[in-house]
Design a protein around this motif. Sequence first.
Motif, PDB file in Angstrom:
ATOM      1  N   TYR A   1      29.860   8.329  86.249  1.00 13.78           N
ATOM      2  CA  TYR A   1      28.704   9.320  85.553  1.00 13.78           C
ATOM      3  C   TYR A   1      29.099   9.770  85.328  1.00 13.78           C
ATOM      4  O   TYR A   1      29.999  11.158  85.109  1.00 13.78           O
TER       5      TYR A   1
ATOM      6  N   THR B   1      23.230   8.765  83.889  1.00 12.70           N
ATOM      7  CA  THR B   1      22.899   9.712  84.730  1.00 12.70           C
ATOM      8  C   THR B   1      22.425   9.260  85.978  1.00 12.70           C
ATOM      9  O   THR B   1      22.440   8.210  86.122  1.00 12.70           O
ATOM     10  N   SER B   2      21.991   9.823  87.504  1.00 13.12           N
ATOM     11  CA  SER B   2      21.078   9.332  87.901  1.00 13.12           C
ATOM     12  C   SER B   2      20.018   9.203  87.449  1.00 13.12           C
ATOM     13  O   SER B   2      19.647   7.626  88.357  1.00 13.12           O
TER      14      SER B   2
ATOM     15  N   ASN C   1      28.870  13.819  85.627  1.00 16.83           N
ATOM     16  CA  ASN C   1      29.593  15.002  86.437  1.00 16.83           C
ATOM     17  C   ASN C   1      31.347  13.697  86.438  1.00 16.83           C
ATOM     18  O   ASN C   1      31.613  13.470  87.692  1.00 16.83           O
TER      19      ASN C   1
ATOM     20  N   MET D   1      27.322  25.541  91.955  1.00 14.83           N
ATOM     21  CA  MET D   1      26.360  26.053  91.125  1.00 14.83           C
ATOM     22  C   MET D   1      25.945  27.675  91.225  1.00 14.83           C
ATOM     23  O   MET D   1      25.337  27.854  90.548  1.00 14.83           O
TER      24      MET D   1
ATOM     25  N   HIS E   1      26.073  16.684  98.540  1.00 14.45           N
ATOM     26  CA  HIS E   1      26.060  15.282  99.644  1.00 14.45           C
ATOM     27  C   HIS E   1      26.721  14.573 100.364  1.00 14.45           C
ATOM     28  O   HIS E   1      25.911  13.667 101.359  1.00 14.45           O
TER      29      HIS E   1
ATOM     30  N   SER F   1      16.315  10.195  91.630  1.00 15.93           N
ATOM     31  CA  SER F   1      17.436  11.699  91.011  1.00 15.93           C
ATOM     32  C   SER F   1      16.611  13.143  90.649  1.00 15.93           C
ATOM     33  O   SER F   1      15.302  12.593  91.726  1.00 15.93           O
ATOM     34  N   THR F   2      16.909  14.162  91.009  1.00 17.83           N
ATOM     35  CA  THR F   2      16.734  15.477  91.369  1.00 17.83           C
ATOM     36  C   THR F   2      15.021  15.088  90.270  1.00 17.83           C
ATOM     37  O   THR F   2      14.123  15.096  91.137  1.00 17.83           O
TER      38      THR F   2
ATOM     39  N   PHE G   1      31.161  20.935  83.420  1.00 18.05           N
ATOM     40  CA  PHE G   1      30.879  19.182  82.620  1.00 18.05           C
ATOM     41  C   PHE G   1      29.326  19.414  82.504  1.00 18.05           C
ATOM     42  O   PHE G   1      29.361  18.456  80.845  1.00 18.05           O
ATOM     43  N   MET G   2      28.690  20.320  82.479  1.00 17.10           N
ATOM     44  CA  MET G   2      27.324  19.663  81.799  1.00 17.10           C
ATOM     45  C   MET G   2      27.321  20.587  80.504  1.00 17.10           C
ATOM     46  O   MET G   2      26.601  20.355  79.555  1.00 17.10           O
TER      47      MET G   2
ATOM     48  N   ASP H   1      17.219  18.315  84.836  1.00 16.26           N
ATOM     49  CA  ASP H   1      18.322  17.031  85.862  1.00 16.26           C
ATOM     50  C   ASP H   1      19.264  16.729  84.177  1.00 16.26           C
ATOM     51  O   ASP H   1      18.909  17.455  83.728  1.00 16.26           O
ATOM     52  N   SER H   2      20.446  16.114  84.543  1.00 11.58           N
ATOM     53  CA  SER H   2      21.662  15.951  83.393  1.00 11.58           C
ATOM     54  C   SER H   2      21.103  15.146  82.632  1.00 11.58           C
ATOM     55  O   SER H   2      21.105  15.840  81.201  1.00 11.58           O
TER      56      SER H   2
ATOM     57  N   TYR I   1      19.459  22.984  91.062  1.00 15.99           N
ATOM     58  CA  TYR I   1      20.299  23.169  91.593  1.00 15.99           C
ATOM     59  C   TYR I   1      20.607  25.109  91.581  1.00 15.99           C
ATOM     60  O   TYR I   1      21.663  25.150  91.784  1.00 15.99           O
TER      61      TYR I   1
ATOM     62  N   HIS J   1      18.793  11.872  98.076  1.00 15.17           N
ATOM     63  CA  HIS J   1      19.633  11.685  95.947  1.00 15.17           C
ATOM     64  C   HIS J   1      20.830  10.705  96.435  1.00 15.17           C
ATOM     65  O   HIS J   1      21.486  10.463  97.179  1.00 15.17           O
TER      66      HIS J   1
ATOM     67  N   GLU K   1      23.464  10.602  95.466  1.00 12.77           N
ATOM     68  CA  GLU K   1      24.903  10.673  95.992  1.00 12.77           C
ATOM     69  C   GLU K   1      25.114  10.668  97.149  1.00 12.77           C
ATOM     70  O   GLU K   1      26.739  10.909  97.566  1.00 12.77           O
TER      71      GLU K   1
ATOM     72  N   HIS L   1      19.968  23.627  85.744  1.00  5.81           N
ATOM     73  CA  HIS L   1      19.535  22.881  86.222  1.00  5.81           C
ATOM     74  C   HIS L   1      18.923  22.992  87.448  1.00  5.81           C
ATOM     75  O   HIS L   1      18.876  24.278  87.994  1.00  5.81           O
TER      76      HIS L   1
HETATM   77  P1  13P Z   1      20.768  14.361  88.591  1.00  3.99           P
HETATM   78  O1  13P Z   1      20.780  15.946  87.710  1.00  3.99           O
HETATM   79  O2  13P Z   1      20.880  13.430  87.517  1.00  3.99           O
HETATM   80  O3  13P Z   1      19.863  14.781  89.123  1.00  3.99           O
HETATM   81  O4  13P Z   1      22.239  14.887  89.376  1.00  3.99           O
HETATM   82  C1  13P Z   1      22.505  15.966  90.429  1.00  3.99           C
HETATM   83  C2  13P Z   1      24.089  16.487  90.018  1.00  3.99           C
HETATM   84  O5  13P Z   1      24.615  16.299  91.413  1.00  3.99           O
HETATM   85  C3  13P Z   1      23.974  17.548  89.602  1.00  3.99           C
HETATM   86  O6  13P Z   1      25.550  18.105  89.627  1.00  3.99           O
END
Ligand code: 13P
Length: 336
Positions: free
Chosen positions: A133, A149-150, A135, A289, A196, A235-236, A84-85, A61-62, A47, A219, A221, A45
């Motif tokens: 979501y 997802t976002s 997450n 992360m 966030h 989203s990211t 969760f991913m 991204d997710s 992050y 973002h 969130e 990811h």
């Molecule tokens: P995205 O990867 O969908 O942008 O979400 C960010 C996030 O919070 C992942 O934990």
Amino acid sequence: MSTLATAQAGLAQKGYLDLEVDPTLDLFEEINRLKKEKNAIILAHYYQEPDIQDIADYIGDSLGLSREAARTDADIIVFAGVHFMAETAKMLSPQKKVLLPDLKAGCSLADSAPAPLFKKFKEKYPDHVVVSYVNCSAELKTLTDICCTSTNAIDIINSIPADKKILFAPDKNLGAYLIKKTGRDMVLWDGACMVHEIFSKEKITKLMLRHPNAELIAHPECEEHILQMASYIGSTTGLLKYTQRSASKEFIVATEAGILHQMQKAAPDKVFIPAPPENTCACNECPHMRLNTLEKLYLCMKYEAPEIILPEWVINEGRKCIDVMMEISQKAGHIH
Ligand code: 13P
Ligand code: SF4
């Protein structure tokens, strides 16, 4: 028991914290060797720390990560992200071995909605479509009709017939943003992401005064008072793409600071400033992360542990809401 199995059993009990990695090892070389030897793929990811992003086969991204997990022909998926991913990857590719460098890499947002509590909450709204979501835990996904997802959340909400009521979990900030964007009335679970929620409106305002040409991008969130100030919300992946196509040369980025690595790589002539948190901590870095390190990534590939194991019923039930999401995402052109 084989040597590998013995090592795995030991690791499962004591974790990696006690294991030392030879500091003279070239971890990039070792990880690349293990990747080939074991036919493994590393999904990371945005992050994750820069070194992990740089050694990954796919960074995303997710939604992108889920798509890659579903279509890879590797034998092992090494998920450099949070729990969760990796669970989602396991649900999408149940026959594959899915590894997470640190099993403790959780998510405050996912933790804010324990499945047994949510089950009781959901019982109060029997005629509502449950949208969650991504997450959230695998167990919560078994209680969900459609995942999102976002990247695809607006299309997911818009795909639900107007006469249907919606219950959205677990992120109240993303939920409030979706209510605003879609005009739908939704019942929201009271959850949020610790990263966030920490951005300071006051400090961002001061930063914008000092950088009058900088664009604030955020973002969904983030809390509403931050989103209101932003010139772009996404989203990211959305944020990353926006910084490439925008004519602006400076950006204040309100999301986890890991994404700045890819932004800077894609546009070396532009300036990226992480949005400041309320206090002086590094709270715009997700502590979950960041539990993953290059050392843990190496150990996890070497010993093929810790592995994500899910009960079969969770895989079968939890996957349904992800499959619906993937189908809508494909139709909407988010994934190909
Ligand atoms: P995205 O990867 O969908 O942008 O979400 C960010 C996030 O919070 C992942 O934990
Ligand atoms: Fe969870 Fe927030 Fe960390 Fe993403 S950034 S993994 S939502 S705690």
